[in-house]
Design a protein around this motif. Sequence first.
Motif, short mmCIF file in Angstrom:
data_model
loop_
_atom_site.label_atom_id
_atom_site.label_comp_id
_atom_site.label_asym_id
_atom_site.label_seq_id
_atom_site.Cartn_x
_atom_site.Cartn_y
_atom_site.Cartn_z
N LEU A 99 -14.49 19.27 -44.16
CA LEU A 99 -14.97 18.01 -44.74
C LEU A 99 -14.06 16.89 -44.28
O LEU A 99 -12.87 17.10 -44.04
CB LEU A 99 -14.96 18.06 -46.27
N ASN A 100 -14.61 15.69 -44.17
CA ASN A 100 -13.79 14.54 -43.80
C ASN A 100 -14.34 13.29 -44.46
O ASN A 100 -15.53 13.18 -44.75
CB ASN A 100 -13.74 14.38 -42.28
N GLU A 144 -17.91 16.52 -53.39
CA GLU A 144 -17.96 15.62 -54.54
C GLU A 144 -16.55 15.15 -54.91
O GLU A 144 -16.34 13.98 -55.24
CB GLU A 144 -18.61 16.32 -55.74
N ARG A 145 -15.60 16.07 -54.85
CA ARG A 145 -14.22 15.73 -55.18
C ARG A 145 -13.65 14.70 -54.21
O ARG A 145 -13.02 13.72 -54.61
CB ARG A 145 -13.35 16.99 -55.17
N MET A 146 -13.86 14.93 -52.91
CA MET A 146 -13.35 14.00 -51.90
C MET A 146 -13.94 12.61 -52.08
O MET A 146 -13.23 11.60 -51.99
CB MET A 146 -13.66 14.53 -50.49
N THR A 147 -15.24 12.56 -52.33
CA THR A 147 -15.89 11.27 -52.53
C THR A 147 -15.30 10.54 -53.73
O THR A 147 -15.08 9.33 -53.70
CB THR A 147 -17.41 11.46 -52.70
N ALA A 148 -15.02 11.30 -54.79
CA ALA A 148 -14.41 10.71 -55.98
C ALA A 148 -13.02 10.15 -55.68
O ALA A 148 -12.63 9.10 -56.21
CB ALA A 148 -14.33 11.74 -57.10
N CYS A 149 -12.26 10.83 -54.81
CA CYS A 149 -10.94 10.34 -54.42
C CYS A 149 -11.04 9.02 -53.67
O CYS A 149 -10.24 8.09 -53.88
CB CYS A 149 -10.22 11.38 -53.55
N ALA A 150 -12.01 8.92 -52.77
CA ALA A 150 -12.21 7.67 -52.04
C ALA A 150 -12.67 6.56 -52.99
O ALA A 150 -12.22 5.41 -52.90
CB ALA A 150 -13.23 7.87 -50.92
N GLU A 151 -13.56 6.91 -53.91
CA GLU A 151 -14.03 5.92 -54.88
C GLU A 151 -12.89 5.41 -55.76
O GLU A 151 -12.87 4.24 -56.16
CB GLU A 151 -15.12 6.52 -55.76
N ASP A 152 -11.93 6.27 -56.05
CA ASP A 152 -10.81 5.89 -56.91
C ASP A 152 -10.02 4.72 -56.32
O ASP A 152 -9.49 3.87 -57.05
CB ASP A 152 -9.90 7.10 -57.14
N VAL A 153 -9.94 4.67 -55.00
CA VAL A 153 -9.26 3.56 -54.34
C VAL A 153 -9.94 2.24 -54.71
O VAL A 153 -9.28 1.26 -55.10
CB VAL A 153 -9.26 3.75 -52.81
N LEU A 160 -9.09 11.41 -44.96
CA LEU A 160 -9.02 12.59 -45.80
C LEU A 160 -9.75 13.73 -45.11
O LEU A 160 -10.87 13.55 -44.61
CB LEU A 160 -9.68 12.33 -47.16
N VAL A 161 -9.12 14.91 -45.07
CA VAL A 161 -9.75 16.11 -44.49
C VAL A 161 -9.49 17.29 -45.41
O VAL A 161 -8.37 17.46 -45.91
CB VAL A 161 -9.21 16.40 -43.07
N SER A 162 -10.53 18.08 -45.64
CA SER A 162 -10.38 19.31 -46.42
C SER A 162 -10.88 20.50 -45.60
O SER A 162 -11.88 20.40 -44.90
CB SER A 162 -11.18 19.24 -47.73
N ILE A 163 -10.15 21.61 -45.72
CA ILE A 163 -10.54 22.87 -45.11
C ILE A 163 -10.79 23.85 -46.26
O ILE A 163 -9.87 24.15 -47.02
CB ILE A 163 -9.44 23.42 -44.18
N THR A 164 -12.02 24.34 -46.40
CA THR A 164 -12.36 25.18 -47.54
C THR A 164 -13.06 26.46 -47.10
O THR A 164 -13.38 26.65 -45.92
CB THR A 164 -13.31 24.44 -48.51
#
Length: 427
Positions: free
Chosen positions: A382-383, A300-309, A286-290
Motif C-alpha cells: 500500500l502507498n 483504511e488505516r493509512m487513509t485515516a493517517c493522511a486525513e489526520d494531517v 507512507l508505505v505499508s507491507i502487509t
Amino acid sequence: MLDIKWIRENPEALDAALAKRGAEALSAGLIDLDERRRSAVQSLQDMQSRRNAASKEIGAAIAQKNSELAETLKAEVAHLKDTMPVAEEEERRLSAELTDALSRIPNIPLDDVPVGKDEHDNVVARTVGDKPRWNHPAKEHFEIGEALGYMDFERAAKLSGARFTVLTGPLARLERALGQFMLDLHTSEHGYTEVSSPLMVRAEALYGTGNLPKFEEDLFKTTDGRYLIPTAEVTLTNLVSGEILDQEKLPLRFTALTPSFRSEAGSAGRDTRGMLRQHQFWKCELVSITDAESAVAEHERMTACAEDVLKRLGLHYRTMTLCTGDMGFGSRKTYDLEVWLPGQNAYREISSCSVCGDFQARRMNARYRAKDGKATQFVHTLNGSGTAVGRCLIAVMENYLNEDGSVTIPDVLLPYMGGLTKIEKAA
C-alpha cells in the motif's frame, strides 16, 4: 503484475475488469502467447531429455559394438546440440514477450470500487470540516506569495525553467515546518518507521512499483542510467524486494520526507501558474507491507493517517473513492484526499492512498512465510501521500489568509516556526 495462471483460469474476469477500466479485452492474446511459451519450454525440455538419453544409448551401442547405431546416435546428438540454442532463444524471446505484456496490464479493481470513466465518476466518501468564511476576498497562493515577497517564479525560471518555485524567508520555513510536522506525526503517533533513502534508483526499482516500462516518459533519467524518484513509494516499497518476510513481523510501515521529481508529461497547459504542478516538490510518503488478509483494513488505516494531517491543520477536505477509470495503474482501490482551496474555489488532490494487492510484490518477488512455516505468499503493498507538502503549503496560505494579506500560522506548526505566528509582507 498479474499472475498468468490466474488469467488462464479466469479469462472472463480479466476482461471484465479491464472493461471497467475502459480497456480492451486481452485474455485471449495473453493465453495464446503463454501457450506458445509453454510449448517452447516443453519442446526444449524434450530436446534435453532426448539428448541425455541418446548420449547414454551411444555408450550402450559402443559396448555392443554396434558402430552403425552409435554413429546414428552421435549424429542425432550433434543435431540436437545445434538445434537447442535456437530453441532456447525462442523460449527466452517468448518469455520476455509475455513478461512485457503482463507488465503493461493494470491491476484488477476491488469489487466495491465504483465503475466510471474519469474523475467525474468518483464518489464522495466523506466531507470533513468547514470552508473558511471571511469578509475579504480569497486569493490564489501565487498572488499571496508574490505579494508577501517570499515566492518567486521568475528567479526559479531563470535557474531551471518552467514548473519550479523559489521560496525564501518565512515561507520557506513554513514549507519545512509542514514536512517536519507530517514526519513527526506519522512516526510518533501513527507507527511508521522513518527512512532516509536514495533519490536516484535503478530501473529495476521502478519496474517493481510499476513505473516502468509503461510510464517512462514521466521520469527524469540520469546520464548513468539511473532515475530520479517520482515518489519515495519507489524506494520504500522496494526495501522488501526479493525478500521473504515472517508473517509475524507484518505489517511493516515506512515513511519518508523526500523531494519528488516528475516530468509532468502530458500536462502541458495545466496548472501553469503557481506551484500546484511542479517538476520538483516535497512529499511525505507512507508505505505499508502487509499480508493478504490485512491489506484492506490497512488501506483504511493509512487513509485515516493522511486525513489526520489535514484535520490537525484545520483544513476543510473531502475524501473521494476513485472510480475504475480514474485509478492508478497499480491500484486495486484508491482514496483521494481533496483539500479546499478558496483561491481556486475548488477542491484539489493533496493525497492519494492506494491498496495494490500483490501486484507490485510479483514484480519485486517480495514474499512472506505464513505462520505455519510452510508455503510462502506474495506480500500486499500500500502507498499514500501523508501528504504532498507543496500542496499543503498552498492550502495553508489560501485558508489562513488575513484581510491585510498576511498568513496566520496554524497552531500545530508553531513549534516549528521559531516564535513566528504570522507571515507578513517582507520589509
